[in-house]
Design a protein around this motif. Structure first.
Motif, PDB file in Angstrom:
ATOM      1  N   ALA A  52       0.832  -1.203   0.000  1.00 44.97           N
ATOM      2  CA  ALA A  52       0.000   0.000   0.000  1.00 44.97           C
ATOM      3  C   ALA A  52       0.867   1.254   0.000  1.00 44.97           C
ATOM      4  O   ALA A  52       0.553   2.240  -0.683  1.00 44.97           O
ATOM      5  N   TYR A  53       1.957   1.215   0.755  1.00 43.24           N
ATOM      6  CA  TYR A  53       2.885   2.353   0.757  1.00 43.24           C
ATOM      7  C   TYR A  53       3.462   2.562  -0.641  1.00 43.24           C
ATOM      8  O   TYR A  53       3.527   3.699  -1.144  1.00 43.24           O
ATOM      9  N   VAL A  54       3.882   1.463  -1.280  1.00 45.06           N
ATOM     10  CA  VAL A  54       4.430   1.564  -2.637  1.00 45.06           C
ATOM     11  C   VAL A  54       3.383   2.108  -3.601  1.00 45.06           C
ATOM     12  O   VAL A  54       3.671   3.005  -4.410  1.00 45.06           O
ATOM     13  N   LYS A  55       2.177   1.591  -3.512  1.00 39.05           N
ATOM     14  CA  LYS A  55       1.099   2.032  -4.416  1.00 39.05           C
ATOM     15  C   LYS A  55       0.801   3.515  -4.240  1.00 39.05           C
ATOM     16  O   LYS A  55       0.646   4.250  -5.226  1.00 39.05           O
ATOM     17  N   ASP A  56       0.741   3.965  -2.998  1.00 37.75           N
ATOM     18  CA  ASP A  56       0.339   5.343  -2.717  1.00 37.75           C
ATOM     19  C   ASP A  56       1.456   6.364  -2.925  1.00 37.75           C
ATOM     20  O   ASP A  56       1.171   7.542  -3.164  1.00 37.75           O
ATOM     21  N   ASN A  57       2.709   5.912  -2.837  1.00 35.14           N
ATOM     22  CA  ASN A  57       3.805   6.871  -2.826  1.00 35.14           C
ATOM     23  C   ASN A  57       4.835   6.725  -3.947  1.00 35.14           C
ATOM     24  O   ASN A  57       5.529   7.688  -4.259  1.00 35.14           O
ATOM     25  N   LEU A  58       4.946   5.527  -4.524  1.00 40.87           N
ATOM     26  CA  LEU A  58       6.040   5.293  -5.464  1.00 40.87           C
ATOM     27  C   LEU A  58       5.614   4.795  -6.836  1.00 40.87           C
ATOM     28  O   LEU A  58       6.273   5.083  -7.834  1.00 40.87           O
ATOM     29  N   ALA A  59       4.523   4.027  -6.903  1.00 39.52           N
ATOM     30  CA  ALA A  59       4.175   3.326  -8.141  1.00 39.52           C
ATOM     31  C   ALA A  59       3.863   4.275  -9.297  1.00 39.52           C
ATOM     32  O   ALA A  59       4.339   4.075 -10.426  1.00 39.52           O
ATOM     33  N   LYS A  60       3.067   5.289  -9.037  1.00 44.38           N
ATOM     34  CA  LYS A  60       2.651   6.193 -10.116  1.00 44.38           C
ATOM     35  C   LYS A  60       3.849   6.872 -10.762  1.00 44.38           C
ATOM     36  O   LYS A  60       3.933   6.988 -11.987  1.00 44.38           O
ATOM     37  N   LEU A  66      -0.800  -0.564  -9.767  1.00 47.51           N
ATOM     38  CA  LEU A  66      -0.713  -1.701  -8.865  1.00 47.51           C
ATOM     39  C   LEU A  66      -2.067  -1.996  -8.223  1.00 47.51           C
ATOM     40  O   LEU A  66      -2.749  -1.100  -7.743  1.00 47.51           O
ATOM     41  N   GLU A  67      -2.454  -3.277  -8.252  1.00 46.37           N
ATOM     42  CA  GLU A  67      -3.654  -3.731  -7.554  1.00 46.37           C
ATOM     43  C   GLU A  67      -3.235  -4.761  -6.509  1.00 46.37           C
ATOM     44  O   GLU A  67      -2.547  -5.727  -6.834  1.00 46.37           O
ATOM     45  N   VAL A  68      -3.626  -4.554  -5.262  1.00 52.69           N
ATOM     46  CA  VAL A  68      -3.248  -5.452  -4.176  1.00 52.69           C
ATOM     47  C   VAL A  68      -4.472  -6.238  -3.716  1.00 52.69           C
ATOM     48  O   VAL A  68      -5.512  -5.653  -3.404  1.00 52.69           O
ATOM     49  N   LYS A  69      -4.351  -7.548  -3.702  1.00 51.03           N
ATOM     50  CA  LYS A  69      -5.424  -8.423  -3.236  1.00 51.03           C
ATOM     51  C   LYS A  69      -4.931  -9.122  -1.972  1.00 51.03           C
ATOM     52  O   LYS A  69      -3.942  -9.849  -2.015  1.00 51.03           O
ATOM     53  N   GLU A  70      -5.624  -8.904  -0.853  1.00 53.04           N
ATOM     54  CA  GLU A  70      -5.176  -9.455   0.417  1.00 53.04           C
ATOM     55  C   GLU A  70      -5.862 -10.784   0.735  1.00 53.04           C
ATOM     56  O   GLU A  70      -7.054 -10.946   0.501  1.00 53.04           O
ATOM     57  N   PHE A  71      -5.070 -11.708   1.281  1.00 46.82           N
ATOM     58  CA  PHE A  71      -5.557 -13.007   1.719  1.00 46.82           C
ATOM     59  C   PHE A  71      -5.034 -13.261   3.120  1.00 46.82           C
ATOM     60  O   PHE A  71      -3.934 -12.838   3.467  1.00 46.82           O
ATOM     61  N   THR A  72      -5.801 -13.966   3.931  1.00 44.66           N
ATOM     62  CA  THR A  72      -5.382 -14.212   5.298  1.00 44.66           C
ATOM     63  C   THR A  72      -4.775 -15.596   5.499  1.00 44.66           C
ATOM     64  O   THR A  72      -4.374 -15.946   6.606  1.00 44.66           O
ATOM     65  N   ASP A  73      -4.684 -16.402   4.435  1.00 44.87           N
ATOM     66  CA  ASP A  73      -4.056 -17.715   4.552  1.00 44.87           C
ATOM     67  C   ASP A  73      -2.775 -17.746   3.729  1.00 44.87           C
ATOM     68  O   ASP A  73      -2.465 -16.810   2.997  1.00 44.87           O
ATOM     69  N   TYR A  74      -2.025 -18.842   3.866  1.00 43.11           N
ATOM     70  CA  TYR A  74      -0.735 -18.980   3.195  1.00 43.11           C
ATOM     71  C   TYR A  74      -0.788 -19.927   1.994  1.00 43.11           C
ATOM     72  O   TYR A  74       0.252 -20.366   1.516  1.00 43.11           O
ATOM     73  N   VAL A  75      -1.982 -20.261   1.529  1.00 41.50           N
ATOM     74  CA  VAL A  75      -2.111 -21.177   0.395  1.00 41.50           C
ATOM     75  C   VAL A  75      -2.677 -20.463  -0.828  1.00 41.50           C
ATOM     76  O   VAL A  75      -2.123 -20.544  -1.931  1.00 41.50           O
ATOM     77  N   THR A  76      -3.785 -19.734  -0.643  1.00 41.26           N
ATOM     78  CA  THR A  76      -4.460 -19.096  -1.771  1.00 41.26           C
ATOM     79  C   THR A  76      -3.562 -18.150  -2.571  1.00 41.26           C
ATOM     80  O   THR A  76      -3.671 -18.114  -3.803  1.00 41.26           O
ATOM     81  N   PRO A  77      -2.655 -17.378  -1.944  1.00 36.29           N
ATOM     82  CA  PRO A  77      -1.796 -16.511  -2.771  1.00 36.29           C
ATOM     83  C   PRO A  77      -0.965 -17.289  -3.790  1.00 36.29           C
ATOM     84  O   PRO A  77      -0.708 -16.789  -4.895  1.00 36.29           O
ATOM     85  N   ASN A  78      -0.559 -18.508  -3.447  1.00 35.49           N
ATOM     86  CA  ASN A  78       0.195 -19.311  -4.406  1.00 35.49           C
ATOM     87  C   ASN A  78      -0.703 -19.937  -5.464  1.00 35.49           C
ATOM     88  O   ASN A  78      -0.340 -19.993  -6.649  1.00 35.49           O
ATOM     89  N   THR A  79      -1.884 -20.434  -5.072  1.00 40.03           N
ATOM     90  CA  THR A  79      -2.768 -20.996  -6.088  1.00 40.03           C
ATOM     91  C   THR A  79      -3.219 -19.915  -7.064  1.00 40.03           C
ATOM     92  O   THR A  79      -3.370 -20.166  -8.264  1.00 40.03           O
ATOM     93  N   ALA A  80      -3.410 -18.703  -6.572  1.00 39.82           N
ATOM     94  CA  ALA A  80      -3.830 -17.605  -7.449  1.00 39.82           C
ATOM     95  C   ALA A  80      -2.751 -17.263  -8.467  1.00 39.82           C
ATOM     96  O   ALA A  80      -3.043 -16.986  -9.632  1.00 39.82           O
TER      97      ALA A  80
END
Length: 277
Positions: A52-60, A66-80
Motif C-alpha cells: 500500500a505504501y508503494v502504491k500510494d507513494n512510489l508506483a505512479k 498496482l492492484e493489491v489483493k489481500e488473503f489471510t491464509d498462506y495457500v491461496t496466494p500461491n494458487t492464485a
C-alpha cells in the motif's frame, strides 16, 4: 503458515472454488499485457501495508499501476499465482515456497533481487518472562505448516530448551526432538490461531505477521526471537516461472527494495519487521 502436508489438498480445492478457477482457465497468463495493472496477492500485515505504501507513494511515479489483493491464509496466494488470477505474490520465504512447489506440483519462483523483509519469529507467553522459567510439562503452541514448525523448533533449540536430531532440516517436527529435559508438550495450530492461543498454553511460537496483527512485537514482547543475521526466511516477491521478466514485475521489485521502502519499514515497525536488502 498452514500445514501443507495435512490440509493443502482440501484448501487448494476450496481456493479453486473461491477464486472461480476452471481447468480451461488455468493457463491464463495475466502478465502478458505490460500495460495492464499488476495484480499482487499478499497477506495483510506487513506485506499488504508495504505494498500500500508503494502504491500510494512510489508506483505512479514509476509508471506502474498496482492492484493489491489481500488473503489471510498462506495457500491461496500461491494458487492464485499458479492459475494466473494474479500476476505475483508477496508473503512467503524460500523454505516455504520450496515445500509448497514440491507438494503441489507448482512452478512458482522468487523474483531475482526482490527479497524485501524478514519477520523475526518470536516466542510469546502470558505467564513467564523467559524460556528457562517454563515449568516441566509446559505446553508450547507451534505453527502447524511444515517449514514454520521446523523454524519454531530450531528457535527453541537455539535457546537451549530442546535438542533436535542431527540433520533435522526445514521439515523437522516434534518427532525429531532428540532431547527434551522439561518434557515440554507441543500443540500444533494453524499459524493465524497462535496469538489467540496464548491464554490456553504456556507459550506460543508466533509468525511475525500474525504477531503484528495481535499487537505483539518480537523486539518488545517476545521472550525469545530469531536473529536476522544469516536468516533464510526473508519474504520476497514471487511469480509463476516464466514471468520473472515481466517489466511490471521488475518495476515492483525495484520499488520494494528502494531506500524509501527501507525507511518505511524501519519507521513503522520498530524492529518487528526488518528490511532484508
Amino acid at each position: 503458515m498452514r500445514n501443507t502436508a495435512k490440509i493443502t489438498t482440501a484448501v487448494l480445492a476450496a481456493g479453486a472454488l473461491t477464486l472461480g478457477l476452471t481447468a480451461c482457465g488455468s493457463d491464463k497468463d495475466s502478465g502478458s499485457d505490460a500495460s495492464a495493472p499488476l495484480k499482487v496477492a499478499a497477506t495483510p500485515t506487513p506485506q499488504g501495508e508495504i505494498l500500500a505504501y508503494v502504491k500510494d507513494n512510489l508506483a505512479k511515479k514509476a509508471g506502474l499501476e498496482l492492484e493489491v489483493k489481500e488473503f489471510t491464509d498462506y495457500v491461496t496466494p500461491n494458487t492464485a499465482v499458479q492459475q494466473g488470477e494474479v500476476d505475483a505474490n508477496y508473503f512467503q520465504h524460500q523454505p516455504y515456497l520450496d515445500d509448497f512447489n514440491k507438494k503441489n506440483g507448482t512452478d512458482i519462483v522468487a523474483v531475482p533481487n526482490a527479497t524485501v523483509h524478514l519477520e523475526p519469529l518470536g516466542v510469546y507467553s502470558q505467564g513467564v518472562k523467559k524460556l528457562a522459567d517454563l515449568e516441566k510439562g509446559a505446553t508450547i503452541a507451534l505453527p502447524n505448516d511444515t517449514t514454520n514448525e521446523a523454524r519454531a523448533l530450531k528457535l527453541l533449540e537455539a535457546n537451549g530448551v530442546i535438542k533436535l536430531k542431527a540433520g533435522a532440516g526445514y521439515s523437522a517436527t516434534p518427532k525429531d526432538i532428540a532431547a527434551n529435559p522439561k518434557n515440554l508438550q507441543f500443540k500444533e495450530l494453524e499459524a493465524a490461531q497462535l496469538p489467540r492461543s496464548l491464554g490456553d498454553v504456556d507459550a506460543a511460537v508466533i509468525n511475525g505477521n500474525y504477531a503484528l496483527e495481535a499487537d505483539l512485537s518480537p523486539a518488545r514482547n517476545a521472550i525469545a526471537a530469531e536473529s536476522p543475521k544469516d536468516n533464510p526466511y526473508g519474504n520476497f516477491l514471487a511469480v509463476k516461472k516464466g514471468n520473472e521478466d515481466d517489466p511490471r514485475v521488475k518495476k515492483l521489485a525495484k520499488l520494494l527494495t528502494s531506500p524509501e521502502v527501507k525507511k518505511f519499514i524501519e519507521d513503522k515497525y520498530d524492529g518487528a519487521v526488518v528490511a532484508a536488502f
